[in-house]
Motif scaffolding. Structure first.
Motif, short mmCIF file in Angstrom:
data_model
loop_
_atom_site.label_atom_id
_atom_site.label_comp_id
_atom_site.label_asym_id
_atom_site.label_seq_id
_atom_site.Cartn_x
_atom_site.Cartn_y
_atom_site.Cartn_z
N THR A 435 0.66 -1.29 0.10
CA THR A 435 0.02 0.06 0.12
C THR A 435 0.85 1.16 0.03
OG1 THR A 435 -0.15 -0.01 2.32
CG2 THR A 435 -1.84 -0.97 1.34
N SER A 436 0.27 2.46 -0.20
CA SER A 436 1.07 3.78 -0.10
C SER A 436 0.20 4.51 0.89
CB SER A 436 0.92 4.37 -1.73
OG SER A 436 -0.47 4.54 -1.90
N ASN A 437 0.97 5.72 1.35
CA ASN A 437 0.43 6.65 2.05
C ASN A 437 -0.62 7.29 1.58
OD1 ASN A 437 2.37 5.79 4.08
ND2 ASN A 437 3.83 7.47 3.40
N GLN A 438 -0.63 7.64 0.44
CA GLN A 438 -1.78 8.60 -0.20
C GLN A 438 -3.15 7.93 -0.59
OE1 GLN A 438 1.49 8.62 -1.26
NE2 GLN A 438 2.41 10.18 0.04
N GLN A 439 -2.95 6.86 -1.18
CA GLN A 439 -4.35 6.01 -1.54
C GLN A 439 -4.46 4.95 -0.63
OE1 GLN A 439 -5.76 7.19 -4.00
NE2 GLN A 439 -7.54 6.03 -4.03
N PRO A 440 -5.83 5.01 -0.25
CA PRO A 440 -6.46 3.68 0.94
C PRO A 440 -6.55 2.48 -0.21
CG PRO A 440 -8.17 5.29 0.42
CD PRO A 440 -7.08 6.03 -0.18
N PRO A 441 -6.29 1.31 0.20
CA PRO A 441 -6.43 0.13 -0.59
C PRO A 441 -7.99 -0.22 -0.88
CG PRO A 441 -5.94 -0.65 1.65
CD PRO A 441 -5.90 1.09 1.62
N ARG A 442 -8.12 -1.04 -1.68
CA ARG A 442 -9.37 -1.44 -1.96
C ARG A 442 -10.29 -2.01 -1.11
NH1 ARG A 442 -9.11 -4.96 -7.36
NH2 ARG A 442 -7.63 -6.02 -6.07
N LEU A 443 -9.66 -2.96 -0.08
CA LEU A 443 -9.99 -3.46 0.94
C LEU A 443 -10.11 -2.79 2.16
CD1 LEU A 443 -8.93 -7.12 0.23
CD2 LEU A 443 -11.04 -6.18 -0.16
N HIS A 444 -9.85 -1.49 1.96
CA HIS A 444 -9.80 -0.60 3.10
C HIS A 444 -10.97 -0.70 4.00
CE1 HIS A 444 -9.74 3.51 5.44
NE2 HIS A 444 -8.99 2.73 6.31
N CYS A 445 -12.24 -0.86 3.22
CA CYS A 445 -13.58 -1.11 4.26
C CYS A 445 -13.60 -2.44 5.20
CB CYS A 445 -14.87 -1.24 3.42
SG CYS A 445 -14.63 -2.71 2.37
N ALA A 446 -12.51 -3.20 5.23
CA ALA A 446 -12.60 -4.37 5.84
C ALA A 446 -11.95 -3.80 7.27
CB ALA A 446 -11.78 -5.36 5.19
N PHE A 447 -11.24 -2.74 7.43
CA PHE A 447 -10.60 -2.19 8.65
C PHE A 447 -11.79 -1.69 9.46
CE2 PHE A 447 -6.83 -2.34 6.49
CZ PHE A 447 -6.08 -2.34 7.09
N SER A 448 -12.96 -1.29 8.92
CA SER A 448 -14.25 -0.90 9.65
C SER A 448 -14.73 -2.00 10.53
CB SER A 448 -15.35 -0.31 8.98
OG SER A 448 -15.87 -1.19 7.91
N LEU A 449 -14.85 -3.34 9.88
CA LEU A 449 -15.20 -4.48 10.44
C LEU A 449 -14.19 -4.98 11.78
CD1 LEU A 449 -17.19 -6.81 10.61
CD2 LEU A 449 -15.79 -7.86 9.10
N LEU A 450 -12.99 -4.73 11.49
CA LEU A 450 -11.95 -5.13 12.49
C LEU A 450 -12.10 -4.07 13.54
CD1 LEU A 450 -9.27 -6.45 13.40
CD2 LEU A 450 -8.11 -4.65 12.19
N GLY A 451 -12.54 -2.76 13.41
CA GLY A 451 -12.49 -1.70 14.26
C GLY A 451 -13.94 -2.15 14.97
N PHE A 452 -14.92 -2.37 14.51
CA PHE A 452 -16.17 -2.91 15.28
C PHE A 452 -15.95 -3.78 16.09
CE2 PHE A 452 -19.46 -5.82 15.00
CZ PHE A 452 -20.60 -5.53 15.65
N VAL A 453 -15.04 -4.98 15.87
CA VAL A 453 -14.90 -6.02 16.66
C VAL A 453 -14.17 -5.71 17.75
CG1 VAL A 453 -13.98 -8.28 16.99
CG2 VAL A 453 -15.17 -7.69 14.79
N VAL A 454 -12.79 -4.89 17.61
CA VAL A 454 -11.95 -4.50 18.64
C VAL A 454 -12.74 -3.73 19.73
CG1 VAL A 454 -9.69 -3.52 19.24
CG2 VAL A 454 -9.90 -5.07 16.97
N SER A 455 -13.40 -2.61 18.97
CA SER A 455 -14.01 -1.51 19.97
C SER A 455 -14.89 -2.46 20.68
CB SER A 455 -14.49 -0.44 19.16
OG SER A 455 -15.46 -0.99 18.12
N ALA A 456 -15.68 -3.07 20.31
CA ALA A 456 -16.62 -4.14 21.00
C ALA A 456 -16.07 -4.96 22.14
CB ALA A 456 -17.37 -4.91 19.94
N MET A 457 -15.04 -5.56 21.84
CA MET A 457 -14.18 -6.14 22.79
C MET A 457 -13.84 -5.32 23.92
SD MET A 457 -14.58 -9.02 21.75
CE MET A 457 -13.47 -9.65 23.28
N TRP A 458 -13.24 -4.07 23.59
CA TRP A 458 -12.90 -2.92 24.60
C TRP A 458 -14.19 -2.57 25.48
CZ3 TRP A 458 -8.50 -2.43 26.71
CH2 TRP A 458 -7.43 -2.35 25.87
N ILE A 459 -15.34 -2.56 24.94
CA ILE A 459 -16.52 -2.01 25.63
C ILE A 459 -16.92 -3.28 26.44
CG2 ILE A 459 -18.94 -1.52 25.35
CD1 ILE A 459 -18.24 -0.06 22.77
#
Length: 611
Positions: A435-459
């Protein structure tokens, strides 16, 4: 949070993860035994010898250590009736005081790690830690959990109505739902969940709704209001019936989730009917006169203020000339939670609160990715997001079941957390190199799913600790779980909704605030009870037993049902106009309810048996 190494400290209060380091450093004294402890050990040894000779009981009627199994008949709150020298032994040998979930054994910490003269200090530290845990719940839900849910709903291209009653409701009610699930995990704290859900319901439908009416009198949308009140009354009646039966079976737990699915379907159908009516009115009439008031019932008609005035306008501070940051600068800026411009114009108390929150926010930034579809780069931070592939799964495995599975060894030699660490390093390296610093990857939306799971575990982790502390307070102050739930837990989880709804009303959106009052608590009630009982059934209990705390539970359920019935009758009687007089009535209703609940808890009000 980068968790590189897990320490097991051989202290009176075991710790499984460094999330509890703050409390451990301030609460646990050194492991050196005092002279008094050695004297108690000698007395304990002599009592064991007497027990072996058949002298198993002392003159107080308590079991000696030689017959510790007899303490299973005692309740944990009986510890306050024991002599100070015997309280630690009572906590360690009473079955009702056994430590189950969480990282810290708060009961042993209070009664065993502190001398009796410093016991008030332990309670004070627990109260401060409880407040900080509520801050953890609020920040993790509002700044990490909700944005990722919004990104997921955007990726799935859901309508505003469906997203509002599913993902948005889940995001707003995450602290309540996870607290209820954590409380239902232990039958001893199930009353805490019931008290919190009912208490939050009474608080939101009276204090929050009344405050909105006081700040901004308005005419409520009739059909959405009646729909929400009817479904919430159905949920409360169902819970009331289950409390009467004192048990929940699989079908009843699934019924809670099914009722919410029916609620979502009703929202969708009502929206379709409304849109058809609006199109039928707008078809033959081409702006010859002002349109009727029909759009007031629409939930889509409420403007989106979360991307407007509430959020800072970052475009104002964009550089005029193109500027490329280095990878190191991107990483440092992305984990800095302090905005220097906002810091300069805020007052001292905001700065003091921000200093307290900074360590927490840095840990969350290092472990939870956040995807923002409204930004041009979707909040893509290459070095930080690559690190999230390492820290996110590691947090999940070390917070699931309080780290019990993360600390297991594969084939008795290689720990599970180390395997997850190696896999995370591999994924992080691949992501960084491709990947590069300027352009998000095509599967960047998968990070929202990871963030959802990790934040749920913290909560979930913070909610589990909250429940453990409240149970400790119940033992120390001899309070029922229900009264702790309807006061501390309900207030802590609902105070954020109160301020946000009042803010929306002041900005001119009282209908949105009122819709949030009822829509969120329906989700909390149905999913909190349904998921909490289902998880307990998955752990081996085919039937979840409930033990209501006497008259107080019925006072709580009756107050919530009465507030809903009054709203169902009085609001249509006022032509759906909520004025300041109605707001004052709701606030007085809550004060009377709280007074009756406390009088019931302290046995001033009680039911007497027939003569």
């Amino acid at each position: 949070m980068v968790v590189g190494k897990v320490y097991r400290m051989k202290l009176n209060m075991p710790v499984k993860s460094w999330t509890a380091v703050f409390l451990v450093l301030t609460v646990l004294p050194s492991g050196v035994s005092t002279v008094k402890d050695r004297e108690e050990d000698s007395v304990r040894t002599s009592r064991q010898q007497h027990a072996e000779n058949g002298l198993g009981r002392n003159n107080t009627g308590m079991s000696t250590p030689g017959e510790s199994q007899n303490t299973s008949t005692h309740e944990c709150r009986d510890v306050m009736k024991q002599k100070p020298s015997k309280q630690c032994w009572f906590i360690k040998h009473t079955k009702d005081c056994e430590f189950s979930d969480g990282y810290i054994n708060y009961l042993q910490g209070a009664f065993c790690s502190f001398p009796h003269s410093l016991f008030p200090l332990a309670v004070t530290l627990y109260a401060v830690w409880l407040l900080y845990l509520f801050v953890v719940l609020g920040i993790a839900a509002s700044e990490f959990f909700c944005p990722n849910l919004a990104a997921i709903s955007t990726s799935l291209k859901l309508t505003h109505n469906v997203a509002g009653v599913t993902f948005l409701a889940f995001g707003n009610g995450a602290p309540d739902v996870f607290s209820a699930v954590a409380a239902f995990a232990d039958p001893r704290t199930a009353g805490l969940a019931i008290g919190a859900l009912f208490g939050a319901g009474v608080f939101v439908t009276t204090v929050v709704a009344g405050s909105v009416a006081l700040v901004k009198p308005f005419t409520v949308a009739s059909r959405p209001f009646l729909r929400d009140v009817i479904f919430y009354m159905a949920a409360v009646f169902w819970t009331f019936l289950i409390l009467y039966l004192r048990e929940i079976k699989l079908g009843e737990a699934l019924g809670y989730l099914g009722l919410y699915v029916l609620y979502v379907g009703t929202v969708i159908v009502s929206t379709l009917i409304y849109n058809q009516q609006k199109n039928r009115l707008q078809g033959p009439i081409q702006s010859s006169y002002t349109e009727p008031e029909l759009p007031s019932d629409s939930e889509d008609a409420t403007p989106s203020i979360f991307n407007g005035s509430i959020r800072d306008d970052e475009t104002e501070y964009q550089p005029l000339l193109p500027f490329t940051e280095s990878t190191c600068q991107i990483f440092i800026n992305s984990i800095n939670p302090i905005d220097s411009r906002k810091w300069r114009r805020k007052r001292w108390f905001w700065r003091a609160a921000k200093v307290v929150q900074v360590p927490l926010e840095v840990v969350l930034l290092l472990t939870v990715p956040v995807v923002d579809p409204d930004k041009d780069d979707h909040n893509w931070k290459r070095p930080l997001n690559c690190l999230h592939l390492l820290t996110g799964p590691l947090v999940c495995v070390l917070t699931f079941k309080s780290g019990q599975y993360g600390l297991l060894n594969i084939e008795g030699e290689f720990p599970v957390w180390a395997l997850v660490l190696l896999i995370g390093v591999f994924l992080s390296a691949i992501s960084f190199l491709t990947t590069s610093n300027q352009q998000p990857p095509r599967l960047h939306c998968a990070f929202s799913l990871l963030g959802f799971v990790v934040s749920a575990m913290w909560i979930n982790t913070a909610a589990t600790e909250v429940v453990s502390i409240l149970r400790t307070f119940g033992v120390v102050f001899d309070l029922s779980n229900t009264v702790l739930g309807l006061t501390l837990l309900a207030w802590g989880n609902s105070i954020g909704d109160c301020f946000s709804d009042i803010t929306m009303a002041r900005q001119g959106y009282p209908r949105m605030a009122m819709a949030a009052c009822f829509g969120g608590i329906i989700f909390n009630m149905l999913f909190g009870v349904g998921l909490g009982c289902l998880f307990q059934m998955f752990n081996g209990d085919s039937i979840v037993k409930l033990e209501p705390d006497g008259l107080l539970v019925w006072v709580l359920a009756g107050a919530l049902g009465l507030s809903l019935v009054l709203s169902f009758i009085l609001v249509p009687a006022q032509c759906f106009h909520l004025g300041r007089s109605y707001g004052i009535f709701l606030l007085l209703f809550y004060l009377v309810f709280l007074l009756v609940a406390l009088l019931t808890e302290f046995k001033v009000i009680e039911l007497r048996g027939s003569p």
